[in-house]
Write an enzyme that holds these catalytic residues in place. Structure first.
Site, mmCIF file in Angstrom:
data_model
loop_
_atom_site.group_PDB
_atom_site.id
_atom_site.type_symbol
_atom_site.label_atom_id
_atom_site.label_comp_id
_atom_site.label_asym_id
_atom_site.label_seq_id
_atom_site.Cartn_x
_atom_site.Cartn_y
_atom_site.Cartn_z
ATOM 1 C CD GLU A 81 -7.373 2.000 6.003
ATOM 2 O OE1 GLU A 81 -6.253 1.595 6.329
ATOM 3 O OE2 GLU A 81 -8.006 1.548 5.033
ATOM 4 N NE ARG A 94 -4.120 -0.031 1.743
ATOM 5 C CZ ARG A 94 -5.176 0.297 0.983
ATOM 6 N NH1 ARG A 94 -5.318 1.540 0.566
ATOM 7 N NH2 ARG A 94 -6.059 -0.602 0.631
#
Ligand SMILES: Cc1cc2nc3c(=O)[nH]c(=O)nc-3n(C[C@@H](O)[C@@H](O)[C@H](O)COP(=O)(O)OP(=O)(O)OC[C@H]3O[C@@H](n4cnc5c(N)ncnc54)[C@H](O)[C@@H]3O)c2cc1C
Ligand code: FES
Ligand code: FES
Lengths: 493, 774
Positions: free
Chosen positions: B706, B304
């Site tokens: 997030e 990520r």
């Protein structure tokens, strides 16, 4: 205190009587509670009142907040929020202990409803403690100044960590509930308004009936004042031990708490809490910024517990009140076996956490020369997080200015030596001089030779040295009504 | 709609694992942690532990009947040490006692003789020594090496970002309850019930169906209870297996801080090339991830990071490389953002450096390079769902960026010792698990004969408001009031093989699974009603609990419909399954379509720095966030604000430090500071863009868990702008967190503390020579 004497107090709506285990008992299983057991463990583990949460056991999160009500001089019960993880069970004697369950009305009260409506509870773990603090704010009958007195809101949330919400919704919920209940603060009115259970009305009488005879002081046991340091340091051992809770002396020795003017001196009882200092009219008159200083220290719940004496005896090189008292030129009053002696505070500290304290001696208070109108008292604290944090460096100054000159000076600095440090030579060197760049140059150079900071998690030695310089500048600039930058020269480079 | 649990929370009536009534004979467990960061255990003497009053069992690796392994991705982490230790706090033995104090006191009596080995805590050092968790990963696009020649300015440097402690207020905990035939029921505070179940089964050497994991709620997770919750559930189960009694383990805050994994720290070397007219042509970043002592989720986190190292910008030539470096600190783990913010920090640092070198405004360079929907990401996915330009414009105009700039400059002209700064932080964050197979979810829906509804999914409620969202989804699909829906605890017996509640995907996956259960159930009910009423089922709908035919009342309401279906033997239960369509990723090639869509937003952060003390205030944060069509606006706002606070905290006061022996220097809340009420600005404004443009979420809702955390990164650059305003020119390091100490050192680190001379605070007016003393 004979260990078999029962501990009597009111918990929520119940009168409780506990017999604590004998002193020094080996940690056996299935034992009841010891006087040193924290109130948190007692309510959660023993009584299974699980609304009170444990988030840290260091006083930092506020999840364990409960109310402690005690009779004041006027025979009324005054409630304060405290962190139950740092409070010994022995100390609830004769008091009213209130957990979140004890505030329950069978449905949400205004504070609870406002939190729900504001979306101010996510995981919920911090929530009961916050409700307790907000209700405590409302139980204080002093009027809130305006609809959403933002400082008051923040103060009431100051001892709570919420990792989920980011606080905006909590602030809104607090402000809205304070606004809703304006004019209805104080226990009786809240009860009438259906915000508190009825039993709150009869507590004063019930506590009166519980007042116990003076306890005998056993100094062989751990001595607890506010417990805010002791429980953080010895959280594993104390719960299974008996302790001597100094505050249980208060009903019989009221002089141990409070700020008084006596014969040209200000005296402060050892059991005076930080919040007492913050609110002291005597001090505010002389040091108008005292409330502000004290709000840089710990949190509301902690200030309700932590005592001046604990701060001094704790001998932390960075104790905020200690540094202020050093600069004020305080003398400590020590008492042992019926004998009292007085010692300049600066002479109390012999080395890192080493004190000139004899076995069996306790600190009963301190005093310093009254502050005159021409004197300037100042406190500075720099920490990682501005609030509810221990200082990287703190400094304090007492300057007597006369005819443009520094007539008297007393400067102290914390976090820069093994002991809370009185900057003797620096104080000396500025005496009789004007507040100008030259004097300050001498002072900062001298201060550097007096301090011996070490690097730790609160800051490197270099950082602390810079801060000592800069905070001295801050004190002088404030005293002279100048800008700090006026004292600096640009780098030659 | 209010958060479903909120009232119970406020009254202290919500139960967390150890609030549940205690079963008779409940034991308490605690672990013996390694006191050193690397070494071989020469001897382990547990006699005094065993002899301690109240101790019931002391277990070591040898007492594990199955495989002593808890690594969920790579098998590189034992539950209990088998002779080596790799970080301080690593569990060596498990003590089970009649009560909590006995367990704790007994633990302290373990005698360990450990042969210490060299300790590595720095990721670059680990890399040089070849200590890697796995091979480095990379993603690239264009030709970076050829592009430098076309750039007018090329700068390089390092961006260093520390780890972060989760500080979920509820520490790790689990309770295991033995059942008949060797089965064990485990109440666990976990985001990942299935991984817990699977790992416990592995530890005990039993089939998965012997183990039930149940999760009612978490007192916060934030990623820290994804893989990191597993060992505690395993310990409770292992102890229950051996003693045959219920066992609970609750970490003290001190234990939790010492033993559990945290967010990954990174050191990232960057090189960036820009043209004079402000186009970023090339970016080359080498990330050294501090993965800690075992893999945990580090590889996915690193993936990520690579995907987010261009953040919201289109850069034609990109090479991003990252190495997962094995060090002697607790295995680093998931934390809100999951590697994304570390990638963004690198590019924001590089970009800021380039802007400074180019002499143009940082925000101008950002703006010129924002992604367009016709662009592609370096990993091949197109930017069709990216609306960052729209967000930027809303921020720029809606909050008047130009006015902020002017106010700050005016202030700074007038105040020599106190300076203001601001920064814009754009965020473009991909939604989905980067491991494609995890993008699946199930839901189980029962309608009872009184019309009440029970919904189970694999999603865990950890404060994010999932259950409220699911109740909304189910009730909308059925046309009934949300209050009819009870969202059940997350339980491996009701829902099998669930993915962790993570990756901002919990509502997306479980909401869609709920729809897949509710929709056929509703159709079945309508078909039944059509038969009974003799009407065309396609004309029937349920709205506000009423059965309508072509929009007209039929006289049937929900309870009547349900009752009738029951009496006519129509199934009132349904199972729904959802797998995110379209996503795929080829790791070897570094290309694919790993995300269902992207969430965008931009924040403007303003600070005031006290140059004398190094302390500062976050004055104001204003942000624009792309929400799609929210299921529950208040829940979403809470996520945005909470995420922002965690980001701001991480970038300012959350100072996670290890010394060279691997000791955590901030292993107490007294030293590890998270935001308190005073740290957060009173002036906080969030604007949402609410337009459905994606089919991915249930009812077009976008993920919100997030992305907001990354707005917090802006504060670092706002502080930097303030430092520049003090006249600090030349190189300043890119470091996070920017603690007050860091600010002070960047301002005055080269001052002599015994002199009143300072580059940053010196009055700029000429001073008469005689006034210069010493
Ligand atoms: C969350 C938190 C935040 C804090 N923040 C701050 C801060 O901002 N600034 C700061 O300065 N400190 C701070 N502290 C430290 C705080 O514990 C002390 O400052 C406090 O003053 C200690 O007082 P106490 O009454 O609680 O002491 P206790 O813990 O009760 O006692 C401390 C020690 O002193 C002894 N003792 C106490 N009173 C006497 C007496 N009268 N005579 C003899 N011995 C005595 C005790 O036996 C013990 O050894 C903080 C603590 C916590 C937990
Ligand atoms: S448990 Fe955190 S303050 Fe008491
Ligand atoms: S709601 Fe989770 S910590 Fe406050």
């Amino acid at each position: 205190m004979a260990s078999t004497s029962p501990l009597r107090f009111v918990l929520n709506d119940a009168d409780l009587e506990l017999t604590l285990t004998p002193d020094g008992s080996d940690p056996k299983l299935g034992r009841g509670c010891a006087g040193g057991t924290s109130v948190l463990d007692f309510v959660r583990r023993e009584l299974r009142l699980t609304g009170t949460k444990e988030g840290c056991k260091e006083g930092d999160c506020g999840a364990c907040t409960v109310l402690v009500g005690e009779l004041d001089d006027g025979g009324r019960v005054r409630y304060l929020p405290v962190t139950s993880c740092l409070m010994p069970l022995a100390e609830v004697a004769g008091r009213h202990l209130v957990t979140i369950e004890g505030l329950d009305m069978g449905q949400a009260n205004t504070v609870q409803r406002r939190i729900v409506e504001a979306g101010a509870s996510q995981c919920g773990f911090c929530t009961p403690g916050i409700v307790v603090s907000l209700v405590a704010q409302l139980m204080d009958s002093s009027e809130l100044e305006s609809d959403a007195d933002a400082d008051c809101v923040d103060r009431s949330l100051s001892g709570h960590l919420c990792r989920c919400t980011g606080y905006r919704s909590l602030r809104d919920a607090a402000a809205a509930s304070f606004c809703d209940l304006r004019g209805r603060q104080g226990v009786p009115r809240l009860v009438n308004a259906g915000e508190l259970p009825e039993h709150f009305l009869g507590i004063a009488e019930r506590l009166q009936a519980l007042q116990a005879p003076p306890a005998e002081m056993n100094l062989d046991r751990p001595v607890v004042a506010g417990g805010t340091d002791l429980y953080v340091q010895q959280g594993e051992e104390l719960p299974t031990r008996e302790v001597t809770a100094l505050r249980t002396l208060l009903p019989h020795r009221p002089e141990l708490r409070g700020v008084r003017v006596e014969g040209g001196r200000i005296s402060i009882g050892a059991l005076t809490s930080f919040e007492d200092l913050a609110q002291s009219e005597v001090l505010r008159k002389r040091i108008p910024t005292i409330t502000e200083f004290m709000h840089l220290v710990a949190s509301w719940q902690l200030r309700n517990r932590a005592t001046v004496g604990g701060n001094l005896i704790n001998a932390s090189p960075i104790g905020d009140v200690t540094i202020l008292m050093l600069a004020l030129g305080a003398e400590a009053v020590l008492e042992g076996q019926g004998e009292a002696r007085v010692l300049p505070l600066r002479d109390l500290y012999k080395g890192y956490k080493v004190l000139d304290l004899r076995p069996g001696e306790i600190l009963t208070g301190l005093s310093f020369r009254d502050v005159e109108a021409t004197e300037f008292v100042d406190f500075e604290k720099v920490s990682k997080r501005r609030t509810l944090d221990i200082a990287t460096v703190n400094t304090a100054a007492r300057l007597h200015l006369r005819d443009g000159l520094i007539h008297q000076a007393c400067l102290a600095a914390g976090g820069v030596a093994p002991i809370p440090l009185l900057l003797r030579r620096t104080s000396e060197i500025v005496r009789g001089r004007p507040i100008d760049r030259e004097t300050l140059s001498l002072a900062v150079a001298e201060a550097q030779s007096e301090i011996s900071p070490i690097s730790d998690v609160r800051g490197s030695a270099g950082t602390k040295r810079l801060l000592v310089r800069n905070l001295l500048i801050a004190h002088f600039a404030k005293a002279a009504g100048m800008e700090p930058s006026d004292f600096f020269l640009p780098n030659a480079a | 709609m209010d958060h479903l649990d909120a009232e119970a929370h406020t009254r202290g009536r919500s139960r967390y694992v150890d609030d549940e009534p205690r079963p008779a004979g409940l034991l308490q467990a605690a672990v013996v942690p390694s006191p050193v960061a690397h070494g071989e255990i020469r001897s382990l003497d547990l006699t005094a532990v065993r002899d301690y009053a109240g101790v019931v069992a002391v277990l070591t690796a040898e007492d594990i009947p199955g495989s002593n392994q808890i690594g969920s991705v790579l098998p590189d982490e034992p539950l209990l040490s088998t002779g080596e230790v790799h970080y301080i706090g690593q569990p060596i033995a498990l003590v089970v006692a009649e009560d909590f104090h006995a367990a704790r006191h007994a633990v302290a009596r373990a005698r360990l003789d450990i042969d210490e080995r060299p300790v590595v805590v720095d990721p670059k050092e680990a890399f040089e020594r070849g200590h890697l968790i796995a091979d480095p990963q990379s993603v690239h696009m264009g030709d970076v090496d050829a592009a430098w020649a076309q750039c007018d300015v090329v700068v390089e440097g390092e961006a260093t970002i520390s780890g972060q402690e989760h500080v979920y207020l509820e520490t790790q905990r689990a309770r295991a309850l033995p059942e008949e035939n060797g089965a064990i029921r485990v109440l666990s505070s976990t985001q990942s019930p299935y991984v817990g179940q699977r790992t416990i089964a592995g530890i005990l050497g039993v089939p998965l169906h012997q183990i039930e994991v149940d999760v009612r709620r978490l007192g916060g997770g934030f990623g820290g209870k994804e893989d990191q919750a597993t060992p505690w559930a395993c310990f409770a189960a292992l102890a229950a297996h051996h003693t045959g009694r219920p066992v609970e383990i609750v970490l003290s805050r001190a234990e939790d801080l010492l033993m559990t994994g945290k967010r990954h720290a990174y050191r990232s070397d960057y090189k960036i090339g820009v043209t004079r007219d402000g186009r970023i042509l090339a970016l080359d970043v080498r990330h050294f991830q501090n993965s800690g002592a075992a893999c945990d989720l580090s590889l996915a986190v690193l993936g990520r990071t690579l995907f987010h190292t261009t953040n919201s910008y289109f850069i034609p030539n990109v090479r991003v490389w990252g190495a997962p470096c094995r060090t002697n600190i607790p295995p680093a783990t998931a934390f809100r953002g999951f590697g994304g913010p570390q990638g963004m920090f690198a590019v924001e640092s590089a970009l800021t450096h380039a802007a400074e070198a180019l002499g143009i405004d940082r925000e101008e360079l950002q703006r010129r390079n924002l992604l367009r929907s016709s662009d592609s990401f370096p990993y091949g996915q197109n930017a069709a769902t990216v609306r960052i330009r729209r967000c930027w414009e809303e921020l720029d105009e809606g909050f008047d960026l130009e006015a902020t700039r002017q106010q700050v400059e005016e202030w700074n002209d007038r105040h020599p010792a106190v300076k203001k700064g601001y920064a814009v932080m754009p965020v473009t964050f991909g939604i989905s698990f980067t491991a494609t197979f995890l993008n699946q979810a199930s839901a189980l829906l029962h309608v009872y004969t009184d019309g009440s509804v029970s919904l189970s999914t694999g999603g865990v409620e950890m404060g994010q408001g999932l259950f409220s969202n699911l109740a909304v989804v189910a009730s909308r699909a059925l046309g009934i009031e949300p209050t009819r829906v009870r969202v059940e605890s997350t339980n491996t017996r009701r829902i099998a093989n669930m993915s962790a509640s993570a990756a901002s995907s919990t509502t997306l996956l479980n909401g869609n699974a709920t729809l897949r259960a509710a929709t056929p159930l509703r159709e079945r009910l309508l078909t039944h009603a059509g038969e009974r009423l003799g009407s065309d089922p396609s004309l029937l709908t349920i709205e506000n609990e009423q059965l309508l035919c072509d929009g007209e009342p039929t006289g049937w309401d929900w309870p009547k419909l349900v009752k009738s279906a029951y009496l006519h033997r129509v199934s009132l239960s349904a199972h729904g399954f959802y797998a995110t369509p379209e996503i795929h990723y080829d790791e070897a090639r570094g290309r694919g379509h790993p995300f269902a869509y992207h969430v965008c937003g931009a924040a403007l952060v303003e600070v005031t720095v006290d140059g004398l003390r190094g302390s500062y205030e976050i004055d104001r944060v204003r942000l624009v966030h792309d929400l799609g069509r929210p299921l529950n606006r208040r829940v979403d706002l809470g996520q945005v604000e909470g995420g922002l606070a965690q980001g701001l905290g991480w970038m300012t006061v959350e100072d996670l430090r290890y010394d060279e022996t691997g000791r955590n220097l901030s292993a107490a809340l007294a030293t590890y500071k998270v935001p308190d009420v005073y740290l957060m600005p009173r002036d906080l404004e969030v604007r949402f863009i609410e337009e459905p443009d994606t089919e991915a979420g249930p009812y077009h809702a976008k993920a919100v868990g997030e992305p907001p955390l990354m707005y917090g990164l802006g504060v670092v650059f706002a502080l930097r702008r303030a430092l520049r305003a003090f006249g600090r020119d030349g190189q300043l390091p890119f470091v996070a967190p920017m603690t007050p100490e860091q600010v002070l050192l960047q301002l005055q680190g080269d001052d002599d503390p015994s002199r009143l001379v300072s580059k940053s605070l010196g009055t700029r007016v000429p001073v008469p020579a005689e006034a210069v003393s010493s």
